[in-house]
Enzyme design. Sequence first.
Site, PDB file in Angstrom:
ATOM      1  N   SER A 154       3.311 -32.939  28.943  1.00  0.00           N
ATOM      2  CA  SER A 154       4.228 -32.389  28.557  1.00  0.00           C
ATOM      3  C   SER A 154       4.970 -31.284  29.139  1.00  0.00           C
ATOM      4  CB  SER A 154       4.087 -31.964  26.989  1.00  0.00           C
ATOM      5  OG  SER A 154       3.567 -33.057  26.199  1.00  0.00           O
ATOM      6  N   GLU A 201       8.722 -40.034  27.474  1.00  0.00           N
ATOM      7  CA  GLU A 201      10.243 -39.331  27.459  1.00  0.00           C
ATOM      8  C   GLU A 201      10.067 -38.230  26.459  1.00  0.00           C
ATOM      9  OE1 GLU A 201      11.222 -41.156  30.550  1.00  0.00           O
ATOM     10  OE2 GLU A 201      12.908 -40.217  29.676  1.00  0.00           O
TER      11      GLU A 201
HETATM   12  C1  LIG Z   1       3.683 -46.442  28.613  1.00  0.00           C
HETATM   13  C2  LIG Z   1       4.152 -45.150  29.283  1.00  0.00           C
HETATM   14  C3  LIG Z   1       4.771 -45.272  30.558  1.00  0.00           C
HETATM   15  C4  LIG Z   1       5.112 -43.918  31.091  1.00  0.00           C
HETATM   16  N1  LIG Z   1       5.998 -43.982  32.097  1.00  0.00           N
HETATM   17  C5  LIG Z   1       6.190 -42.747  32.867  1.00  0.00           C
HETATM   18  C6  LIG Z   1       6.911 -42.798  34.040  1.00  0.00           C
HETATM   19  O1  LIG Z   1       7.462 -43.734  34.382  1.00  0.00           O
HETATM   20  N2  LIG Z   1       7.033 -41.598  34.673  1.00  0.00           N
HETATM   21  C7  LIG Z   1       6.418 -40.536  34.159  1.00  0.00           C
HETATM   22  O2  LIG Z   1       6.411 -39.504  35.194  1.00  0.00           O
HETATM   23  N3  LIG Z   1       5.741 -40.280  33.086  1.00  0.00           N
HETATM   24  C8  LIG Z   1       5.721 -41.489  32.465  1.00  0.00           C
HETATM   25  N4  LIG Z   1       4.520 -41.480  31.161  1.00  0.00           N
HETATM   26  C9  LIG Z   1       4.048 -40.173  30.741  1.00  0.00           C
HETATM   27  C10 LIG Z   1       4.652 -39.805  29.497  1.00  0.00           C
HETATM   28  O3  LIG Z   1       5.801 -39.285  29.671  1.00  0.00           O
HETATM   29  C11 LIG Z   1       3.721 -38.844  29.114  1.00  0.00           C
HETATM   30  O4  LIG Z   1       2.592 -39.464  28.496  1.00  0.00           O
HETATM   31  C12 LIG Z   1       4.329 -37.563  27.972  1.00  0.00           C
HETATM   32  O5  LIG Z   1       5.342 -36.910  28.472  1.00  0.00           O
HETATM   33  C13 LIG Z   1       3.168 -36.805  27.252  1.00  0.00           C
HETATM   34  O6  LIG Z   1       2.227 -36.251  28.343  1.00  0.00           O
HETATM   35  P1  LIG Z   1       0.634 -36.599  27.945  1.00  0.00           P
HETATM   36  O7  LIG Z   1       0.541 -37.940  27.741  1.00  0.00           O
HETATM   37  O8  LIG Z   1       0.036 -35.865  29.381  1.00  0.00           O
HETATM   38  O9  LIG Z   1       0.275 -35.655  26.734  1.00  0.00           O
HETATM   39  P2  LIG Z   1       0.063 -34.182  26.594  1.00  0.00           P
HETATM   40  O10 LIG Z   1       1.203 -33.382  27.091  1.00  0.00           O
HETATM   41  O11 LIG Z   1      -1.363 -33.758  26.889  1.00  0.00           O
HETATM   42  O12 LIG Z   1       0.195 -33.853  24.917  1.00  0.00           O
HETATM   43  C14 LIG Z   1      -0.991 -34.380  24.054  1.00  0.00           C
HETATM   44  C15 LIG Z   1      -0.771 -34.019  22.549  1.00  0.00           C
HETATM   45  O13 LIG Z   1      -0.329 -32.744  22.370  1.00  0.00           O
HETATM   46  C16 LIG Z   1       0.953 -32.242  21.980  1.00  0.00           C
HETATM   47  N5  LIG Z   1       1.530 -31.303  22.790  1.00  0.00           N
HETATM   48  C17 LIG Z   1       1.701 -30.733  23.892  1.00  0.00           C
HETATM   49  N6  LIG Z   1       2.352 -29.684  24.147  1.00  0.00           N
HETATM   50  C18 LIG Z   1       2.764 -29.220  22.943  1.00  0.00           C
HETATM   51  C19 LIG Z   1       3.344 -28.107  22.491  1.00  0.00           C
HETATM   52  N7  LIG Z   1       3.970 -27.066  23.449  1.00  0.00           N
HETATM   53  N8  LIG Z   1       3.632 -27.889  21.035  1.00  0.00           N
HETATM   54  C20 LIG Z   1       3.138 -29.069  20.394  1.00  0.00           C
HETATM   55  N9  LIG Z   1       2.557 -30.015  20.928  1.00  0.00           N
HETATM   56  C21 LIG Z   1       2.282 -30.196  21.870  1.00  0.00           C
HETATM   57  C22 LIG Z   1       1.840 -33.399  22.483  1.00  0.00           C
HETATM   58  O14 LIG Z   1       2.929 -33.631  21.635  1.00  0.00           O
HETATM   59  C23 LIG Z   1       0.576 -34.471  22.374  1.00  0.00           C
HETATM   60  O15 LIG Z   1       0.663 -35.053  20.791  1.00  0.00           O
HETATM   61  C24 LIG Z   1       4.525 -42.543  30.538  1.00  0.00           C
HETATM   62  C25 LIG Z   1       3.612 -42.615  29.344  1.00  0.00           C
HETATM   63  C26 LIG Z   1       3.588 -44.014  28.692  1.00  0.00           C
HETATM   64  C27 LIG Z   1       2.403 -44.033  27.610  1.00  0.00           C
END
Ligand SMILES: Cc1cc2nc3c(=O)[nH]c(=O)nc-3n(C[C@H](O)[C@H](O)[C@H](O)COP(=O)(O)OP(=O)(O)OC[C@H]3O[C@@H](n4cnc5c(N)ncnc54)[C@H](O)[C@@H]3O)c2cc1C
Length: 383
Positions: free
Chosen positions: A135, A366
């Site tokens: 994120s 996204e």
């Molecule tokens: C199938 C799939 C395809 C993808 N394709 C791409 C791609 O093509 N290119 C790319 O770059 N990325 C891609 N992603 C990555 C995706 O964008 C990230 O998984 C997403 O942005 C969340 O990041 P994270 O998984 O590290 O979760 P984290 O950021 O670690 O979040 C974990 C939890 O904490 C919460 N959280 C985090 N910060 C806050 C806050 N400030 N306030 C409240 N809650 C918070 C989140 O909402 C979530 O519930 C893909 C992901 C998936 C699952």
Amino acid sequence: MIAFELNEEQRLFQKTAHDFAAKELRPLALECDASHGYPPELIKKGHEAGLISFRYPEEYGGAGVEDQVSWALVREELAWGCAGLTIAMLASNLAATPILHMGTGDQKQKYLTRLCDPERAVLAAMGMTEPDAGSDVTAIRTTAVRKGDHYLLNGRKTFITNGGIADITVVYARMAGSKGLEGMTAFIIDGRPQGLTMGKVEEKMGIRASHTAELILEDVAVPIEDRLGQEGQAFLLSMRMFDESRIMVAALAIGIARAAYEIGREYAAQRSQFGRTLNKFQGVSFKLAEMATRIDAARLLTWRAGWLATEGKRMTKHSAMAKFYAGETANWVCDQAIQILGGYGYMTEYLVEKLYRDARVFRIFEGTSEIMQLVISRELYRP
Ligand SMILES: Cc1cc2nc3c(=O)[nH]c(=O)nc-3n(C[C@H](O)[C@H](O)[C@H](O)COP(=O)(O)OP(=O)(O)OC[C@H]3O[C@@H](n4cnc5c(N)ncnc54)[C@H](O)[C@@H]3O)c2cc1C
């Protein structure tokens, strides 16, 4: 002026996409979910139907369609057929969008022309996410160091759609020594040069037909002419890109929700218990009423954001609202549809089970639902 009727061109797009989804996607949906893949000719077929590159300017081989409501209509219909296959077909747009917005004339000519060419059926990927930067995209650690006429990129990207199989990869890195959003810079990686390797291929809960993998960069040399924009400009670029792509992700979620709703509605009209069809019980018909209402609300939010984007108006809040509400709605609607089908809905041979799994990621990628709420809440206090 508010108008809720689609114009002739929009209806044509909707119909073309629906026909394609019904013929090419829905029949393959369960099979491709189980095999975690898709027939390679699908991309070519999508191009031939005019459903992949229609948004790009004609000079690069697209159809120059700028109306983002039309883009959303196409996505809803395709995802109605199968969200996994749709993402396989359209994920390249994530890389093409920054090239379109930030690329030089030469970069657009070189890369967009390739992406629009039906014969080549080229795939692209966008690499932002890293193990410690999800994120919070400003936490990316992938570095870029200038060495004469090129940059050397080092780092690791996770969960990248088309990662390692793409012919064009847009990667976000930071200039070595910079912190936070300063120094974030985007690069186009042409082909699969030395040092760029595919890491772990992810096994996913849903949208299994699309490919998601880790991307490892070890001294990947990128010529200066393949830097996108200026050094340090990538944060703003990526935020602009997400504003746009979230509208399209919302439209995909609506397609899933609609597919689940239709299955539930049909089933409730046919299945009898206690001497009458399920839809004669208020407990079921009210569920259907709420499903239809929420889908419509999500669609209207999405169309509004699409309209604003087409008009060139600021729509950060509106696209986040559309993505947030459509993602949550798809999950809720799929859950209700499974409930209406009872035990049958839980079995893998019925499509709703797959739709339920596909919908889940729409609260995550996204920008998660929580991040959408963060964006919306910040916008509420914008002067
Ligand atoms: C199938 C799939 C395809 C993808 N394709 C791409 C791609 O093509 N290119 C790319 O770059 N990325 C891609 N992603 C990555 C995706 O964008 C990230 O998984 C997403 O942005 C969340 O990041 P994270 O998984 O590290 O979760 P984290 O950021 O670690 O979040 C974990 C939890 O904490 C919460 N959280 C985090 N910060 C806050 C806050 N400030 N306030 C409240 N809650 C918070 C989140 O909402 C979530 O519930 C893909 C992901 C998936 C699952």
